[in-house]
Scaffold this motif. Sequence first.
Motif, mmCIF file in Angstrom:
data_model
loop_
_atom_site.group_PDB
_atom_site.id
_atom_site.type_symbol
_atom_site.label_atom_id
_atom_site.label_comp_id
_atom_site.label_asym_id
_atom_site.label_seq_id
_atom_site.Cartn_x
_atom_site.Cartn_y
_atom_site.Cartn_z
ATOM 1 N N LEU A 156 51.767 32.819 33.658
ATOM 2 C CA LEU A 156 50.504 33.272 33.065
ATOM 3 C C LEU A 156 50.192 34.564 33.634
ATOM 4 N N GLY A 157 50.294 35.886 32.850
ATOM 5 C CA GLY A 157 50.134 37.121 33.188
ATOM 6 C C GLY A 157 48.578 37.579 33.696
ATOM 7 N N TRP A 158 48.722 38.702 34.157
ATOM 8 C CA TRP A 158 47.328 39.170 34.735
ATOM 9 C C TRP A 158 46.221 39.583 33.650
ATOM 10 N N SER A 159 46.893 39.768 32.427
ATOM 11 C CA SER A 159 45.826 39.994 31.294
ATOM 12 C C SER A 159 45.915 38.787 30.466
ATOM 13 N N ASP A 160 46.222 37.686 30.859
ATOM 14 C CA ASP A 160 46.157 36.055 29.830
ATOM 15 C C ASP A 160 44.863 35.351 30.070
ATOM 16 N N THR A 161 44.127 36.042 31.038
ATOM 17 C CA THR A 161 42.779 35.355 31.207
ATOM 18 C C THR A 161 41.689 36.269 30.914
ATOM 19 N N THR A 162 40.473 35.857 30.933
ATOM 20 C CA THR A 162 39.385 36.769 30.754
ATOM 21 C C THR A 162 38.740 37.173 31.771
ATOM 22 N N LEU A 163 39.520 36.873 33.220
ATOM 23 C CA LEU A 163 38.732 37.462 34.407
ATOM 24 C C LEU A 163 38.735 38.969 34.698
ATOM 25 N N PHE A 164 39.420 39.742 33.995
ATOM 26 C CA PHE A 164 39.636 41.183 34.344
ATOM 27 C C PHE A 164 39.227 41.884 33.125
ATOM 28 N N GLY A 165 38.827 41.406 32.111
ATOM 29 C CA GLY A 165 38.339 42.038 30.888
ATOM 30 C C GLY A 165 39.320 42.816 30.104
ATOM 31 N N THR A 166 40.584 42.238 30.240
ATOM 32 C CA THR A 166 41.861 42.724 29.605
ATOM 33 C C THR A 166 42.072 42.174 28.377
ATOM 34 N N THR A 167 41.396 41.218 27.730
ATOM 35 C CA THR A 167 41.706 40.330 26.777
ATOM 36 C C THR A 167 40.485 40.011 25.751
ATOM 37 N N ASN A 168 40.571 40.250 24.452
ATOM 38 C CA ASN A 168 39.501 39.601 23.713
ATOM 39 C C ASN A 168 39.877 38.585 22.752
ATOM 40 N N PHE A 169 41.225 38.172 23.003
ATOM 41 C CA PHE A 169 41.979 37.171 22.141
ATOM 42 C C PHE A 169 41.919 35.793 22.992
ATOM 43 N N TYR A 170 42.416 35.635 23.932
ATOM 44 C CA TYR A 170 42.355 34.426 24.586
ATOM 45 C C TYR A 170 41.097 33.906 25.140
ATOM 46 N N LYS A 171 40.898 32.726 25.333
ATOM 47 C CA LYS A 171 39.859 32.098 25.736
ATOM 48 C C LYS A 171 39.950 31.065 26.998
ATOM 49 N N THR A 172 39.356 31.472 27.978
ATOM 50 C CA THR A 172 39.710 30.986 29.128
ATOM 51 C C THR A 172 38.444 30.464 29.996
ATOM 52 N N PRO A 173 37.357 29.926 29.582
ATOM 53 C CA PRO A 173 36.355 29.676 30.095
ATOM 54 C C PRO A 173 36.197 28.784 31.098
ATOM 55 N N ASN A 174 37.147 27.821 31.205
ATOM 56 C CA ASN A 174 37.202 27.023 32.605
ATOM 57 C C ASN A 174 37.653 27.642 33.811
ATOM 58 N N ILE A 175 38.570 28.601 33.505
ATOM 59 C CA ILE A 175 39.227 29.783 34.408
ATOM 60 C C ILE A 175 37.974 30.443 34.963
ATOM 61 N N GLU A 176 37.202 30.874 34.124
ATOM 62 C CA GLU A 176 35.853 31.678 34.468
ATOM 63 C C GLU A 176 35.183 30.792 35.143
ATOM 64 N N ARG A 177 35.008 29.634 34.828
ATOM 65 C CA ARG A 177 33.834 28.461 35.669
ATOM 66 C C ARG A 177 34.491 28.244 37.151
ATOM 67 N N LEU A 178 35.828 28.146 37.208
ATOM 68 C CA LEU A 178 36.574 28.071 38.437
ATOM 69 C C LEU A 178 36.170 29.518 39.268
ATOM 70 N N ALA A 179 36.101 30.702 38.733
ATOM 71 C CA ALA A 179 36.207 31.828 39.453
ATOM 72 C C ALA A 179 34.645 31.920 39.918
ATOM 73 N N SER A 180 33.870 31.448 39.075
ATOM 74 C CA SER A 180 32.302 31.368 39.595
ATOM 75 C C SER A 180 32.194 30.628 40.727
ATOM 76 N N ARG A 181 33.058 29.796 41.352
ATOM 77 C CA ARG A 181 32.863 28.847 42.192
ATOM 78 C C ARG A 181 33.477 29.591 43.606
ATOM 79 N N GLY A 182 34.321 30.528 43.494
ATOM 80 C CA GLY A 182 34.985 31.218 44.738
ATOM 81 C C GLY A 182 35.258 32.401 44.615
ATOM 82 N N MET A 183 36.167 32.717 45.180
ATOM 83 C CA MET A 183 36.774 34.259 45.114
ATOM 84 C C MET A 183 37.931 34.668 44.328
ATOM 85 N N THR A 184 37.835 35.709 43.351
ATOM 86 C CA THR A 184 38.952 36.138 42.420
ATOM 87 C C THR A 184 39.508 37.237 43.211
ATOM 88 N N PHE A 185 40.944 37.335 43.256
ATOM 89 C CA PHE A 185 41.846 38.380 43.831
ATOM 90 C C PHE A 185 42.260 39.362 42.774
#
Length: 765
Positions: free
Chosen positions: A55-84
């Motif tokens: 899973l690449g650095w730009s394969d999630t919606t965490l860093f604003g690098t994709t408008n194509f992939y959908k990762t709401p649950n990873i966003e949900r996980l990030a909202s509970r803790g710290m993203t590096f």
Amino acid sequence: MSHFPSQGRITAIATIVIILRASLPCLAILQAVSASSVAYAEQKPNVVFILADDLGWSDTTLFGTTNFYKTPNIERLASRGMTFTRAYSSSPLCSPTRASILTGLSPARHGITSPNCHTPKIVLQATVETTGPPNKFSTIPESVSRLNTSYYTLAEMFQDNGYATGHFGKWHLGAEPYSPLQHGFDVDVPHHPGPGPAGSYVAPWKFNDFDHDPDIPDEHIEDRMAKEAVAFMEQHQDEPFFLNYWMFSVHAPFDAKQSLINDYRKIADPQAPQRSPTYAAMVESMDDAVGTLLDTLDRLKLADNTIIIFASDNGGNMYNEVDGTTPTSNVPLRGGKATMYEGGVRGPAIVVQPGSIEPGSRSDAIIQSSDFYPTLLEMLSINAQPNQKFDGVSIVPALHGKSLNREAIFTYFPHAPGVPDWLPPSVSVHSGDWKLIRIFHGGNEGRHRYQLFNLKDDISEQRNLADRFPERVKQLDALIEEHLIDTAAICPLPNPSFDRSKYDVTQEGKALLKGRAKNPKPPKARPLDPPVAGWQPGGTCNLSVSQNALIVNSTGGDPFLSYRLPNAVDEISYTLNITMTSNSSGRGQVFWQEKAAGPFTAKRSQFFEVNHDGNKHEYAIKFTTRSPLLALRIDPSRSPGRIEIADIRLIDEDGTSVYQLNLPAAPAVSSSHIRKPNIIVIFTDDHGYADLSCQGVFKDVKTPHMDAIAQNGVRMTDGYCTAPQCVPSRGGLISGQYQTKWGLESNPVCVARVPPQQIPATFAT
């Protein structure tokens, strides 16, 4: 040599009992021990470790690098803790990183440096190779192929401290007797030693003794793994558990739920860097599995007492071909899986610990896979084993918003897989904003070669600063050397069989996508084509000229054109301006040749990103020289396609034009005083789409003359006849009208001239 003897393990519970007995009266001992043990058991948090595959650095919606992939649950996980934002895998490939997570050690120390743990050969000690083929300047060590059971793993630590332990998904560190069951896990599902899911993601699978749910004939393996993990959590909800959920996603093979592929196909932008519907569907299924785990922790009311770690084992895959393109793109990072650049080792990472880590927080601290083991020890207040050594550090200070006390991290990768952006055997160091890559013995006379980048200013690693900052190179290389000595790394050696004439440094980083051409053979030597507008074609291309542009027809992965200046130019700074249109793919690269400095080399080159969208774009490539400039070379792409170069202009630092493309006179066209062109129409009979070799459908079809026509013109890939029979189509060609206009909608029957009364009734019309 093992750094973790499994004998004499000391558990945290035993340590607490000893302290209590030393400090309380005898009568109170049993009560205190009993109460403390219960409280300790109630307070011990569960741990869920989710490791995504490739899973690449730009394969999630965490860093604003994709408008194509959908990762709401990873966003949900990030909202509970710290993203590096600067999380690194220990290696650009999977098995080395996985071993580092379980041991806390660098691949340089544990010896697993390649993903060969599914192969039959068992190697428990890395060995050095003393020689190699003549086209390699360094040797490649033999990697360890199994995680030795003498290591005291993360799972064994949990097991010894009263945790139920379960491994679900990919392992890739060895089959029996090196499976998860021999490394501290009570449960291992599906107990598969391979590098990816057996056969496919969507059932039927090919696992041994593990079948899909008969009620779900097209069951997805990630859905099933999540269900198995849910059952494990439900079974152990009343005791502490360590759930090691190492996903198969999003590693090859590339397949997914057809309904999701269809959905993404509707919204895929063919010009976007991320455009594979199949891969997007795989990312969504991966994200769904994360959501299933979070839903279960919430439903069982375990979320508030569960530590969750989410990470990837290496960067996103950019070397396979899926849906006619790379699986993904790691832009703005350079490279991908199996490369030493940021795209190969930088990925998403999240750590959750309710009540301790601020929800929705972010950190720019540099962390690495080998950090998780010592971090969990500190989070759980568990002591390491006597003499236990880690190459990683605890990142607890960063989790609490403080700085980490670390000088550097290291990536040891003594291999050279033939993927785009590959490098020869290398090791790198990250220290603050700086990154240095040491290419073992890649310099003159067997010395090392270096690439230095300032990631704060150049996250895409486009500007090698090694020549500008030699002291910085020396400082960082000293850290590398110290790391290699400390870990007793088995390093590449200078190859005594190396023949410099058989190595072309300009080919470093160049490779075709896997799947497009398996085991591509190098092109046969052929006489040089004549220059066009002064530019000499080379590699996998030929040149022609149109009225307004220099045409580069690329037939492979290495098109380039070079130009020798009439006279050497003694300036220092230059800007090469290129105006071009392209439907090819891959980065561009400009080389320059200096007086008394030898041929074109990667050391004197500059990459530039190319928009291959069929529109005209302008590029400005800046470079500096130390000696008079002799020649230029342009590599406009790295794959087949058509590139139209409208202008090339070399400007010196004063803005003076040193060179400008001068196209030859345009070919004659029809006008009142110029000869009209001839026209030849070749109309073949019953000639199918696949009956031209330039269509690339069948290898045994040979049509070199028609291929030559296509190469010098425009080949329409979606051309249609006006009818599925010859006569209506021929009539359409001659008249420019559909056959319904003139009444002949099928082939007429041609018969001999016979009296009408003798013509069968069937043919009477």
